[in-house]
Design an enzyme around this catalytic site. Structure first.
Site, mmCIF file in Angstrom:
data_model
loop_
_atom_site.group_PDB
_atom_site.id
_atom_site.type_symbol
_atom_site.label_atom_id
_atom_site.label_comp_id
_atom_site.label_asym_id
_atom_site.label_seq_id
_atom_site.Cartn_x
_atom_site.Cartn_y
_atom_site.Cartn_z
ATOM 1 N N SER A 158 0.755 0.561 -8.700
ATOM 2 C CA SER A 158 1.333 0.381 -9.790
ATOM 3 C C SER A 158 2.694 0.964 -9.643
ATOM 4 O O SER A 158 2.909 1.773 -8.677
ATOM 5 C CB SER A 158 0.960 1.231 -11.105
ATOM 6 O OG SER A 158 0.666 2.559 -10.982
ATOM 7 N N GLY A 159 3.628 0.604 -10.498
ATOM 8 C CA GLY A 159 5.053 1.350 -10.351
ATOM 9 C C GLY A 159 5.693 1.814 -11.766
ATOM 10 O O GLY A 159 4.903 1.329 -12.589
ATOM 11 N N ARG A 160 6.540 2.799 -11.639
ATOM 12 C CA ARG A 160 6.949 3.115 -12.932
ATOM 13 C C ARG A 160 8.548 3.300 -12.768
ATOM 14 O O ARG A 160 9.028 3.747 -11.739
ATOM 15 C CB ARG A 160 6.411 4.458 -13.306
ATOM 16 C CG ARG A 160 5.040 4.329 -13.745
ATOM 17 C CD ARG A 160 4.084 5.147 -12.447
ATOM 18 N NE ARG A 160 4.609 6.039 -11.954
ATOM 19 C CZ ARG A 160 4.554 7.348 -12.226
ATOM 20 N NH1 ARG A 160 3.878 7.493 -13.316
ATOM 21 N NH2 ARG A 160 5.217 8.400 -11.411
ATOM 22 N N ALA A 187 4.909 4.646 2.714
ATOM 23 C CA ALA A 187 5.610 4.729 3.756
ATOM 24 C C ALA A 187 5.259 3.383 4.846
ATOM 25 O O ALA A 187 4.538 2.597 4.475
ATOM 26 C CB ALA A 187 5.312 6.056 4.466
ATOM 27 N N ASP A 241 7.339 8.482 -0.813
ATOM 28 C CA ASP A 241 6.874 9.027 -2.135
ATOM 29 C C ASP A 241 6.167 10.672 -1.976
ATOM 30 O O ASP A 241 6.182 11.552 -2.797
ATOM 31 C CB ASP A 241 5.753 8.277 -2.863
ATOM 32 C CG ASP A 241 4.706 8.062 -2.079
ATOM 33 O OD1 ASP A 241 4.573 8.301 -0.899
ATOM 34 O OD2 ASP A 241 3.871 6.886 -2.561
ATOM 35 N N THR A 263 -3.559 7.987 -4.471
ATOM 36 C CA THR A 263 -4.068 6.810 -3.326
ATOM 37 C C THR A 263 -4.663 7.489 -2.227
ATOM 38 O O THR A 263 -5.795 7.400 -1.656
ATOM 39 C CB THR A 263 -3.353 5.684 -3.092
ATOM 40 O OG1 THR A 263 -2.955 5.254 -4.510
ATOM 41 C CG2 THR A 263 -4.017 4.900 -2.556
ATOM 42 N N ASN A 277 -3.145 13.258 6.685
ATOM 43 C CA ASN A 277 -3.332 12.164 5.830
ATOM 44 C C ASN A 277 -4.840 11.857 5.598
ATOM 45 O O ASN A 277 -5.303 11.704 6.564
ATOM 46 C CB ASN A 277 -2.532 10.939 6.304
ATOM 47 C CG ASN A 277 -2.131 10.004 5.414
ATOM 48 O OD1 ASN A 277 -2.471 10.055 4.149
ATOM 49 N ND2 ASN A 277 -1.278 8.980 5.715
ATOM 50 N N GLN A 331 -10.651 4.053 -6.745
ATOM 51 C CA GLN A 331 -9.880 2.843 -7.308
ATOM 52 C C GLN A 331 -10.527 1.693 -7.021
ATOM 53 O O GLN A 331 -10.717 0.813 -7.811
ATOM 54 C CB GLN A 331 -8.404 2.824 -6.702
ATOM 55 C CG GLN A 331 -7.468 3.761 -7.334
ATOM 56 C CD GLN A 331 -6.183 4.111 -6.593
ATOM 57 O OE1 GLN A 331 -6.028 3.104 -5.609
ATOM 58 N NE2 GLN A 331 -5.343 5.134 -6.810
#
Length: 472
Positions: free
Chosen positions: A14-16, A80, A238, A259, A296, A304
């Site tokens: 999603s994006g905001r 990224a 991010d 995520t 990572n 999800q």
């Protein structure tokens, strides 16, 4: 009308657009617009719908006036490694293929026959993941050389969105470092490495650091929005923005939980030593040319996917509640196994792993969720042991930031597993870091130290310590 800065924060699902401003010594955030982001299949590859993402950004900007905001600036952050290539007419030559696509299978090993693994690490400091930009570009070099020959411009996903806003072509520092093509010491594109791989070094743009002003939005967008807007670079990776929002970095390990789970410490210099290479730690660029020494780890992506496999029947909160009821279920998986990167069915893959490793196979939604949360906690502990081994010290505190910091069960598991104090929050770390970079560029906040003081004053943080077992 309230003046504000806009953070565009786009993740894998999603994006905001979030408005941020200072009031009475605190940072105030308000969500303006939220939209879905998901992979689509184009020409046999999993891709991001980048045109839709830009359309949603514009939609969010339009909404600001309806919400009684006057945005002065805007900054974009995304994940990224992914990119697009433009031709001589600035038209897209490639789709925005996702790092979750299988096209890079085997590419990393082929690159090692040209450039040694040790040299790659000692110069770039970036961990080895099969989907890094370097291996995506090598795939094109091998399978679509005509595309690379025509390419005049390389832009990562947030760089391209910034180009659509301003018409300016630049590569932002924090995201550029994730390509495994930037020298960790010069902080510039490693042209010798590009030449060795036969990749056109001329298509790469000037690298600019966070807090740089790119420019104003295009004239036609000023007409469309009804106001002008400065485009400012946050840490466009991010995680880089999120780490800026860690309330305290001294003697603290952070976990940026979403995520992906990014676990590490903030440094003023890269650690490109053999032990860091062996543990596969990365030295990603951060604010003010700092380094994020981190690992990572597969994060809540697994939950999800599990949620989708159950046809979204249960909320994330319900999964936590059900997992809490499965106290005696203890099967675990290696969350970093490539099989969990993009399986056809996450639940089946988790069950198969448990069966193959002679563990009890989870059957209920609660057992599946408990397995994932326990496995993440163990993976965190392993990474922390490695960090402490490299630094030859014990860290006293863990700061969990991002959406995953709302997961109280996982926070408690981390405290219980590591026997360290866990501070959870802020939840909106990425947006906070994005806004903070813009406010520093606009001279509304002096420096990072003041940003972190502001965060402690502005957002709720919750502390967890190891539960004491009751005897008898």
């Amino acid at each position: 009308m309230q003046k504000c800065s806009l953070a565009v924060d786009i993740g894998a699902s999603s994006g905001r657009l979030i408005a941020g401003y200072l009031q009475d010594g605190k940072m105030i955030l308000e969500e303006i617009h939220r939209f879905e982001n998901k992979l689509i299949e184009i020409n046999g590859h999993f891709c991001w719908n980048i045109e839709k993402l830009f359309s949603e950004i514009k939609k969010g900007i339009h909404k600001t006036k309806k919400k009684n905001f006057i945005p002065e600036s805007i900054g974009i952050d995304t994940w990224a490694v992914d990119f697009v290539l433009l031709d001589e007419n600035d038209e897209l030559l490639t789709d925005a293929v996702s790092y979750r696509d299988s096209r890079t299978d085997g590419m990393m090993e082929e690159v090692f026959t040209i450039v040694s693994k040790e040299r790659l690490y000692l110069e770039t400091g970036i961990q080895f993941q099969k989907f890094n930009t370097i291996y995506q570009l090598y795939y094109l070099k091998k399978n679509n050389p005509e595309v690379l020959e025509k390419a005049k411009t390389f832009l990562m996903v947030p760089d391209y969105l910034n180009y659509l806003l301003t018409g300016e072509k630049i590569n932002e520092y924090t995201n550029a470092t994730s390509t495994q093509l930037v020298n960790a010491f010069t902080k510039k594109w490693d042209k010798e490495l590009l030449e060795q791989l036969g990749i056109n070094k001329e298509m790469f743009q000037k690298i600019l650091p966070p807090k740089s002003l790119i420019g104003n939005v295009r004239h036609e967008l000023v007409d469309e929005f009804g106001f002008n807007l400065e485009v400012i670079l946050p840490a466009t990776h991010d995680t880089g923005s999120a780490v800026l929002a860690v309330p305290e970095v001294d003697d603290t390990i952070y976990i940026s939980s979403g995520t992906w789970s990014l676990i590490g410490v903030e440094n003023r210099f890269p650690i490109c030593i053999t032990k860091a290479l062996d543990y596969n730690f990365t030295n990603e660029g951060g604010m003010d040319f700092s380094f994020r020494f981190l690992k990572n780890i597969m994060g809540l992506w697994m939950m999800q996917e599990v949620k989708q496999n159950y046809n979204n029947k249960y909320s994330f909160a319900e999964f936590v509640e059900m997992a809490n009821q499965e106290e005696h279920f203890n099967s675990k998986v290696n969350v970093d196994d490539d099989r969990f990167l993009k399986p056809e069915n996450m639940i089946k893959e988790i069950k198969l792993y448990c069966k193959e490793t002679n563990q009890l196979v989870p059957q209920t939604p609660g057992e599946i969720a408990k397995c994932v949360f326990d496995s993440l906690a163990v993976s965190y502990q392993n990474a922390i042991n490695q960090i402490e081994g490299i630094y030859e010290k014990n860290f006293q505190k863990i700061n969990v930031i991002g959406g995953g910091s709302k997961n109280e069960m996982l926070n408690q598991l981390i405290a219980d597993t590591t026997n360290k104090e866990v501070v959870a929050g802020p939840t909106e770390a990425t947006a906070i870091g994005n806004i903070a970079a813009q406010l520093m560029a606009l001279n509304k906040i002096d420096n990072i130290k003041n940003v972190r003081s502001l965060i402690n004053e502005s957002f709720e943080l919750k502390t967890y310590t190891k539960k004491q077992k009751v005897e008898g």
